[in-house]
Design an enzyme around this catalytic site. Structure first.
Site, PDB file in Angstrom:
ATOM      1  N   THR A 262       4.003 -10.903   0.250  1.00 15.45           N
ATOM      2  CA  THR A 262       4.855 -10.459   1.351  1.00 15.45           C
ATOM      3  C   THR A 262       4.041  -9.537   2.260  1.00 15.45           C
ATOM      4  O   THR A 262       3.268  -8.709   1.783  1.00 15.45           O
ATOM      5  CB  THR A 262       6.109  -9.731   0.839  1.00 15.45           C
ATOM      6  OG1 THR A 262       6.906 -10.654   0.087  1.00 15.45           O
ATOM      7  CG2 THR A 262       6.952  -9.201   1.998  1.00 15.45           C
ATOM      8  N   PHE A 264       4.156  -6.637   5.081  1.00 16.63           N
ATOM      9  CA  PHE A 264       4.978  -5.539   5.570  1.00 16.63           C
ATOM     10  C   PHE A 264       4.319  -4.929   6.804  1.00 16.63           C
ATOM     11  O   PHE A 264       3.086  -4.941   6.923  1.00 16.63           O
ATOM     12  CB  PHE A 264       5.147  -4.465   4.495  1.00 16.63           C
ATOM     13  CG  PHE A 264       5.791  -4.979   3.234  1.00 16.63           C
ATOM     14  CD1 PHE A 264       7.155  -4.852   3.037  1.00 16.63           C
ATOM     15  CD2 PHE A 264       5.033  -5.582   2.241  1.00 16.63           C
ATOM     16  CE1 PHE A 264       7.752  -5.328   1.875  1.00 16.63           C
ATOM     17  CE2 PHE A 264       5.618  -6.064   1.079  1.00 16.63           C
ATOM     18  CZ  PHE A 264       6.991  -5.937   0.901  1.00 16.63           C
TER      19      PHE A 264
END
Length: 364
Positions: A262, A264
């Site tokens: 992921t 960010f």
């Protein structure tokens, strides 16, 4: 070290380690004194206290100079906390993040800012933006995309109405576990997690628990909390969440795609200076004309600017029109990027620079 009994040898080695530790402590305090002086100079000059490019340059230089045997992963972890503590001495650093604690966003926040930052969990991504915009936090950390599930559309939409800038990015490997109170499969009556986490483990859940109902939670951490309160509930969550809520692993690494990351974003209130290894994010809407998509890309090609990502979202103010989000290599102040931006503007209804920021470090 030879001579004497093993106990005597160990005593000598431990004494030598104790002496090294005392020297390390003295050097850390010397560094802390310098950090306070740096903070005073920055405050007088109105300079930003947190400069993500500077931190990564420091770690990269130390890794290049590290002769071993202390591992590179240890160097990065140690200096993350050294820098975090030093920044806290320059100025307390308040950071908002999409909570609650033990989510993957929390982990990304710790990876970027260390344990000495003043972390503040926010209920929604919009709340993170609000806290930073109002000066209640210096920076915010929010998820923007996952390699399995794609973009977090709400994050992109908020950039269209906010003046905040992207100042850094964080890549985090995401690994899920199935957690409950006992660690036994037979005790799993329901499975809870955030829909994105469930989607990342869908095949595994279908194969291993095809008859068990799956219920949505607002976050993986909330799912872990539910599991801690109900012996029939198992949570799809991180090991950190399991530790926080006293859960046992029924199974670890249940994500369908083992290469699961992921990304960010760290947001702040001002654009950052170039570091020489930057990315720039733009948002723009183009007029609806024949061939406009081709002409939109031409300025980047003409100026040798490499696009690393293109994403489109519906323009909420007009039906069937779209806004494009583009990531490209280089800083907005670089001549080639500046020329490409000027070449693009005539085709745009609007064009916004979302930020120029250092490329993320490796996702160890």
């Amino acid at each position: 070290m030879s001579g004497g009994s093993p106990e005597e040898a160990l005593a000598r080695l431990r004494a030598a380690i104790d002496a090294v530790d005392r020297r390390l402590l003295a050097l850390l305090n010397e560094r802390a004194t310098l950090a306070r002086e740096v903070g005073a100079v920055k405050a007088a000059a109105g300079r930003p206290f947190y400069v993500p490019g500077r931190e990564e340059d420091l770690v990269a230089r130390l890794l290049a100079e590290n002769p071993g045997p202390f591992p590179s992963s240890g160097v990065r972890a140690v200096w993350r906390e050294v820098v975090s503590a030093s920044l806290a001495l320059e100025q307390p650093l308040a950071v908002a993040y999409l909570g609650p604690p033990a989510t993957f966003t929390h982990q990304a926040c710790l990876k970027q800012f260390g344990l000495s930052a003043q972390l503040r969990a926010a209920r929604t991504i919009a709340d993170v933006f609000d806290l930073v915009e109002k000066g209640k936090a210096e920076h915010g950390v929010i998820p923007v995309e996952n390699t399995t599930e794609g973009v977090v559309s709400h994050t992109l939409d908020l950039f269209l109405t906010s003046e905040l800038k992207i100042v850094a990015e964080v890549l985090l490997p995401v690994s899920h576990s199935l957690l409950n109170q006992t660690g036994r499969r037979d005790d799993v009556a329901r499975i809870a997690s955030h829909p994105h986490a469930v989607a990342q483990c869908r095949r595994w859940l279908q194969v291993n628990f095809p008859e068990v109902p799956v219920v949505d939670a607002n976050s993986t951490a909330e799912a872990a909390k539910l599991a801690a309160e109900d012996p029939g509930v198992a949570a799809v969550a991180s090991e950190l969440a399991g530790s926080l809520y006293g859960l046992q692993a029924v199974e670890s690494r249940i994500e369908d795609n083992t290469v699961n990351f992921t990304r960010f974003l760290v947001v702040g209130r001002s654009l950052r200076e170039p570091t020489g290894r930057d990315k720039t994010s733009l948002a723009f809407a183009v007029r609806d004309e024949v061939g406009v998509l081709h002409r939109m890309l031409q300025p980047f090609a003409d100026n040798g600017v490499n696009l690393t990502k293109i994403e489109s979202r519906p323009l909420k103010t007009k039906a069937w029109e779209y806004v494009f989000f583009v990531d490209l290599e280089g800083h907005v102040s670089d001549p080639a990027v500046a020329r490409a931006r000027v070449g693009l503007e005539p085709y745009c209804q609007f064009l916004r620079v979302l930020g120029s920021y250092p490329k993320a470090a490796s996702s160890e």
